[in-house]
Design a protein around this motif. Structure first.
Motif, PDB file in Angstrom:
ATOM      1  N   GLU A 118       0.532  -1.325   0.343  1.00 26.97           N
ATOM      2  CA  GLU A 118       0.022   0.114   0.259  1.00 26.97           C
ATOM      3  C   GLU A 118       1.107   1.440  -0.190  1.00 26.97           C
ATOM      4  N   ARG A 121       2.087   1.749  -3.487  1.00 29.38           N
ATOM      5  CA  ARG A 121       1.329   2.988  -4.255  1.00 29.38           C
ATOM      6  C   ARG A 121       1.444   3.999  -3.982  1.00 29.38           C
ATOM      7  N   GLN A 122       1.112   4.061  -2.536  1.00 28.41           N
ATOM      8  CA  GLN A 122       0.927   5.635  -2.023  1.00 28.41           C
ATOM      9  C   GLN A 122       2.292   6.691  -2.887  1.00 28.41           C
ATOM     10  N   ALA A 125       1.955   6.596  -6.732  1.00 31.99           N
ATOM     11  CA  ALA A 125       0.586   7.321  -7.454  1.00 31.99           C
ATOM     12  C   ALA A 125       0.439   8.424  -8.189  1.00 31.99           C
ATOM     13  N   LYS A 153      -4.281  -8.448  -9.373  1.00 32.06           N
ATOM     14  CA  LYS A 153      -4.994  -7.771  -9.035  1.00 32.06           C
ATOM     15  C   LYS A 153      -4.096  -6.502 -10.032  1.00 32.06           C
ATOM     16  N   ALA A 156      -6.351  -4.005 -11.916  1.00 34.25           N
ATOM     17  CA  ALA A 156      -7.196  -3.272 -10.631  1.00 34.25           C
ATOM     18  C   ALA A 156      -6.060  -2.275 -11.249  1.00 34.25           C
ATOM     19  N   TYR A 157      -5.059  -2.398 -10.431  1.00 41.26           N
ATOM     20  CA  TYR A 157      -3.662  -1.115 -10.268  1.00 41.26           C
ATOM     21  C   TYR A 157      -3.353  -0.896 -11.559  1.00 41.26           C
ATOM     22  N   GLU A 159      -5.613   0.378 -13.098  1.00 39.76           N
ATOM     23  CA  GLU A 159      -6.498   1.653 -13.526  1.00 39.76           C
ATOM     24  C   GLU A 159      -6.603   2.167 -12.254  1.00 39.76           C
ATOM     25  N   GLN A 160      -6.527   1.803 -11.019  1.00 37.12           N
ATOM     26  CA  GLN A 160      -5.681   2.659 -10.204  1.00 37.12           C
ATOM     27  C   GLN A 160      -4.665   4.018 -10.287  1.00 37.12           C
ATOM     28  N   LEU A 161      -3.985   3.228 -11.107  1.00 36.41           N
ATOM     29  CA  LEU A 161      -2.763   4.201 -10.798  1.00 36.41           C
ATOM     30  C   LEU A 161      -2.314   5.169 -12.855  1.00 36.41           C
ATOM     31  N   ASN A 162      -3.909   4.776 -13.373  1.00 36.80           N
ATOM     32  CA  ASN A 162      -3.703   5.198 -14.865  1.00 36.80           C
ATOM     33  C   ASN A 162      -3.602   5.506 -15.404  1.00 36.80           C
TER      34      ASN A 162
END
Ligand code: ADP
Ligand code: MG
Length: 421
Positions: A118, A121-122, A125, A153, A156-157, A159-162
């Motif tokens: 986590e 990823r923060q 990001a 996963k 999904a990551y 997407e989250q990270l664009n």
């Protein structure tokens, strides 16, 4: 323009099969999937675009050794490549993070576990990323030989990270795995480049041999030239030790290699193999990934490979310099029994097995297509079943359209009556 970068950055005079089409798709802003055999040059498909894309290229790699090799290679070519991994001190990690924030890094290689973290990823990001690369992308598929749940996963990551584009790299051409990968990352089959898997310099053969004669058969393979770079694959760590010891008594310079050894020992054996000081390695499947020796002349399966995918990868390490190499399977009735036991492990009913084999024979050329439904109908795990099929194929009991073997000629020494179908 791409050819210029190829020459200028990498010093290569031309693209190899498939590279240019994959790289063009990436440079046009699309996602892509590259399915090339081991050694064909998949890494260049992200390394070249990384030098041209505006932002970071993030590469997911399953193995530390692979990552370190690639980073060293890129740095030699003047590409700013880095990793954040468990071998670094907190100070080193902080330094790399600082460089990434400043936009000084072009390629960042990490494990999937890192992306699961986590805090990582923060950190990542807010950093603009041009391209997500998934090396050994078959790890995302349950149908593959090396399924890693964490890979599920990744979409999904992304997407989250664009991240606008994805590039999948693998040497696994199993149709079910390819479809699965394409679907999970939403990549169209138009953007999937599959090069031929036929390697005319690899000479495959199967030697039918009684269990009691296997060691003698092995010696017979090795003795003509004991110093040729050779990998002998066995299933168990203990077998690796025993065979290596026995070969030494027969004046073959053999060394065991398996995951039960500590890291330092393994690294030093790999180095000795690379340099030619230890020409003959007796190994479990722990050996191979990240061993970039181009002149392996022999791959011998003392025990049967675990699956057709394993077989393909393991023989794929031979003859990467394009010169002749031989790949030999020492097969016998009892190894087939082991495979059958695998299958019986899931299905106590012998009639079910015979049912499957009958259906497969009936299906003829269509058997690959039928495999999934068959395995469900009879509640049989897919991989051992496929392996059994390969041996049936080798023995001439069935013929298949299996992609790896479509254009490979087997010099079949095993006789069909060594296989009970
Ligand atoms: P893969 O990942 O497909 O197994 P790699 O990307 O590790 O293969 O490449 C294998 C070797 O081929 C590397 O040493 C790489 O530098 C080299 N290579 C790749 N593309 C080219 C090319 N176009 N011309 C010459 N050598 C190349
Ligand atoms: Mg690779």
């Amino acid at each position: 323009m791409l050819a210029q970068a190829l020459e200028h950055v990498f010093g290569f005079s031309s693209f190899r099969a498939g590279q240019e089409s994959v790289i063009s798709q990436i440079m046009q802003g699309e996602s892509a999937c590259a399915i090339f055999p081991t050694g064909a040059g998949k890494s260049l498909c992200y390394q070249l675009p990384a030098t041209q894309l505006p932002h970071l290229t993030l590469v997911i790699s399953p193995l530390l050794a692979l990552m370190h090799d690639q980073i060293a290679f890129m740095r030699r070519k003047g590409i700013a490549a880095a990793t954040i991994d468990s071998t670094q001190t907190p100070e080193q990690t902080k330094q790399v993070m600082e460089q990434i924030r400043r936009g000084d890094i072009k390629v960042l290689m990490i494990s999937v576990e890192r992306l699961n973290n986590e805090r990582f990823r923060q950190f990542i990001a807010p950093i603009p990323i041009s391209l997500l690369v998934v090396d050994e992308a078959h790890c995302i598929s349950e149908w593959g030989h090396n399924f890693r749940p964490d890979y599920l996963k990744l979409p999904a990551y992304r997407e989250q990270l664009n991240i606008p584009q994805v590039l999948l790299l693998t040497a696994t051409a199993t149709p079910a795995v390819v479809e699965d990968m394409q679907r999970k990352f939403a990549i169209s089959s138009n953007n999937t480049t599959l090069t031929g898997f036929y390697r005319p310099n690899l000479h495959l053969n199967v030697v039918a041999v009684e269990e009691a004669q296997k060691q003698q058969a092995l010696i017979k393979q090795l003795q003509p030239d004991p110093h040729l770079p050779t990998v002998i694959y066995v299933t168990q760590q203990q077998t690796a030790e025993n065979i290596a010891e026995w070969l030494q008594t027969q004046h073959i310079p053999a060394t065991a290699y398996h995951a039960g050894m500590n890291h330092e020992t393994r690294v030093s054996i790999q180095e000795a193999f690379m340099s030619g000081r230890a020409p003959c390695i007796v190994a479990t499947i722990a050996f191979g990934m990240g061993v970039d020796k181009v002149d392996i002349r022999r791959v011998i399966h003392f025990d049967l490979p675990k699956s057709i995918e394993n077989y393909s990868q393991e023989i794929g390490r031979a003859g990467r310099d394009g010169e002749n190499a031989t790949c030999t399977v020492l097969a016998n009735q009892s190894s087939l029994n082991v495979l059958e036991n695998f299958i019986y492990g899931d299905t106590p009913d012998k009639a079910a097995i015979q049912g499957v084999l009958e259906d497969i024979k009936q299906a003829g050329q269509q058997w690959e297509v039928m495999l999934h439904s068959l395995s469900r109908t009879y509640n049989i795990r897919l991989l051992p079943l496929k392996t059994l099929l390969v041996y049936l194929e080798m023995a001439g009991v069935i013929t298949s359209q299996y992609s790896y073997f479509a254009d490979v000629k087997f010099q079949c020494v095993a006789s069909p009556d060594t296989i009970t179908a």
